[in-house]
Design an enzyme around this catalytic site. Structure first.
Site, short mmCIF file in Angstrom:
data_model
loop_
_atom_site.label_atom_id
_atom_site.label_comp_id
_atom_site.label_asym_id
_atom_site.label_seq_id
_atom_site.Cartn_x
_atom_site.Cartn_y
_atom_site.Cartn_z
CE LYS A 195 -3.76 2.16 2.56
NZ LYS A 195 -4.67 2.02 3.72
CE LYS A 248 -6.15 1.62 -0.66
NZ LYS A 248 -6.68 1.58 0.67
C1 PBG Z 1 -7.34 2.80 5.52
C2 PBG Z 1 -7.73 2.79 4.10
C3 PBG Z 1 -7.58 3.83 3.16
C4 PBG Z 1 -8.10 3.35 1.97
C5 PBG Z 1 -8.57 2.07 2.20
N1 PBG Z 1 -8.30 1.73 3.51
C6 PBG Z 1 -7.13 5.21 3.34
C7 PBG Z 1 -5.78 5.58 3.73
O1 PBG Z 1 -4.82 4.82 3.80
O2 PBG Z 1 -5.67 6.77 4.01
C8 PBG Z 1 -8.17 4.11 0.68
C9 PBG Z 1 -9.19 3.62 -0.29
C10 PBG Z 1 -9.49 4.52 -1.41
O3 PBG Z 1 -8.87 5.58 -1.61
O4 PBG Z 1 -10.41 4.18 -2.16
N2 PBG Z 1 -8.33 2.21 6.33
#
Ligand code: PBG
Length: 327
Positions: A195, A248
Site C-alpha cells: 500500500k 494499492k
Molecule cells: C485505511 C484505508 C484507506 C483506503 C482504504 N483503507 C485510506 C488511507 O490509507 O488513508 C483508501 C481507499 C481509497 O482511496 O479508495 N483504512
C-alpha cells in the site's frame, strides 16, 4: 514489393475474430465492491467527490446488498463510519460497533456474499492515524494487539475475510495467531501488502473522514518511488500467513502488479482501484472530456491484464451492468 508474411490485421478484421483473439476477459466474479457504512443515519448520504458512491446507513445497506448480489458480484468490502472516535480506536473492535453490526446484517440475509472487513484504526481514532499514537509516533507493536482484537471481533461477527490495511510490521502474523487461537482457522486474510503513501486516496478520506490530524502516513505506507521493496513486503506477508495480497492503488502501480504476478504465480493477487482513480474518471466524464464507460472498462481490463485476479473497485456495479449490456 516483398509479401508481408504475417499480417496482424487479419485477426482484427471483425468483432467476432477479435473476440476469439481476446486474451483477457472481465467478469462479475472478478470484483469486490467497497461499501461505506455509517453508524448513524445522519452520517449517511452521497460522497460529493465520488459521484455514484454513497455512505450507507445500517438501514439502507440491505437495498445495496440486494443490488450487489443480484448483479452476481461475489464480495463486498466494508468500511465503517463510527459516531465516536477516541485515541485508541475502540469502536473498531466494539461488538456493538458499526462494522460488527454491518457484518451481522449482511450475513443474516446474504450468507453467500463474501464479506471482507477492512481492519485499520484510522477511521476510529480521533487523531486519524492507523495505530496507537505516542507523541507523534505510531507504535507498531501496541497497534498489533488492537488489530488482532479487531480482526477477531469481525470474525466473530461473521466476516469471511479480514483485510488489514494499516501497513504495520507483523500485522498478518499477529492477526493469524489471534484468529487461530479463537478457532477462526477458516477466516482468511487479504493483506494490503503493498500500500503506497498515495495522494490518490484523497476522496476516500472525505468519505470515511479519516484524514490524519497531523503528519501523514509515510512512516508506514510505501514510498511511490519503490518497487523492489514491494517484493519484500509480499515475501513477508506470505510467510506470515496471508491468503491473498493486494497492491494499492492499482493503475499507477501496474508494474508492481505484473512483477508480483510473475514472482508468485500461485498467490491470489488483488488490486485496489482507489477513490482518486475513480473520481478522476467520473470528473473528466462529467466535463464531457472522456467516455466514462470506455475509460472505466479499459482501466479495469488493464488491471486484470497486468495480473490481478481480484479487482476492488467503486465501478464494480456499473462494470457488471456494462458487461451484461443492461445499461
Ligand atoms: C485505511 C484505508 C484507506 C483506503 C482504504 N483503507 C485510506 C488511507 O490509507 O488513508 C483508501 C481507499 C481509497 O482511496 O479508495 N483504512
Amino acid at each position: 514489393m516483398k509479401p508481408i508474411a504475417r499480417r496482424m490485421r487479419r485477426m482484427r478484421r471483425s468483432e467476432a475474430i477479435r473476440a476469439m483473439m481476446r486474451e483477457t476477459q472481465l467478469s462479475a466474479a472478478d470484483f469486490i465492491y467497497p461499501l461505506f457504512v455509517a453508524e448513524v443515519g445522519s452520517d449517511a448520504g452521497p460522497v460529493a467527490s465520488m459521484p455514484g458512491v454513497e455512505r450507507h446507513s445500517l438501514e439502507s445497506l440491505p437495498r445495496e446488498l440486494e443490488e450487489v448480489s443480484g448483479l452476481g458480484i461475489p464480495s463486498v468490502m466494508l468500511f465503517g463510519i463510527p459516531v465516536h472516535k477516541d485515541s485508541a480506536g475502540s469502536q473498531a473492535y466494539a461488538e456493538s460497533g458499526v462494522i460488527c453490526q454491518a457484518i451481522r446484517r449482511v450475513k443474516e440475509t446474504w450468507s453467500d456474499l463474501v464479506v471482507v472487513a477492512d481492519v485499520c484504526l484510522c477511521e476510529y481514532t480521533d487523531h486519524g492515524h492507523c495505530g496507537v499514537v505516542r507523541g507523534e509516533t505510531i507504535e507498531n507493536d501496541e497497534t498489533l494487539d488492537v488489530l488482532a482484537r479487531t480482526a477477531t471481533a469481525y470474525a466473530t461477527a461473521g466476516a469471511d475475510v479480514v483485510a488489514p490495511s494499516g501497513m504495520m510490521d507483523g500485522m498478518v502474523s499477529a492477526i493469524r495467531q489471534a484468529l487461530d487461537e479463537s478457532s477462526f482457522q477458516d477466516v482468511g486474510i487479504l493483506s494490503y501488502a503493498v500500500k503506497y503513501a498515495s495522494a490518490f486516496y484523497g476522496p476516500f478520506r472525505d468519505a470515511a473522514a479519516c484524514a490524519p490530524k497531523f503528519g501523514d502516513r509515510r512512516t508506514h505506507q510505501m514510498d511511490p518511488a519503490n518497487a523492489n521493496e514491494a517484493l519484500a513486503e509480499v515475501d513477508l506477508d506470505i510467510t506470515e500467513g496471508a491468503d491473498m495480497v493486494m497492491v494499492k492503488p492499482a493503475m499507477p502501480y501496474l508494474d508492481v502488479v505484473r512483477r508480483l504476478r510473475e514472482r508468485y504465480p500461485a498467490v491470489p493477487l488483488a488490486a485496489y482501484q482507489v477513490s482518486g482513480e475513480y473520481s478522476m474518471i467520473k470528473a473528466a466524464a462529467a466535463q464531457g472530456w472522456l467516455d466514462e464507460r470506455k475509460v472505466a472498462m479499459e482501466s479495469l481490463l488493464a488491471i486484470k491484464r497486468a495480473g490481478a485476479d481480484i479487482i476492488i473497485s467503486y465501478f464494480a456495479k456499473e462494470a457488471v451492468r456494462w458487461l451484461h449490456g443492461t445499461d
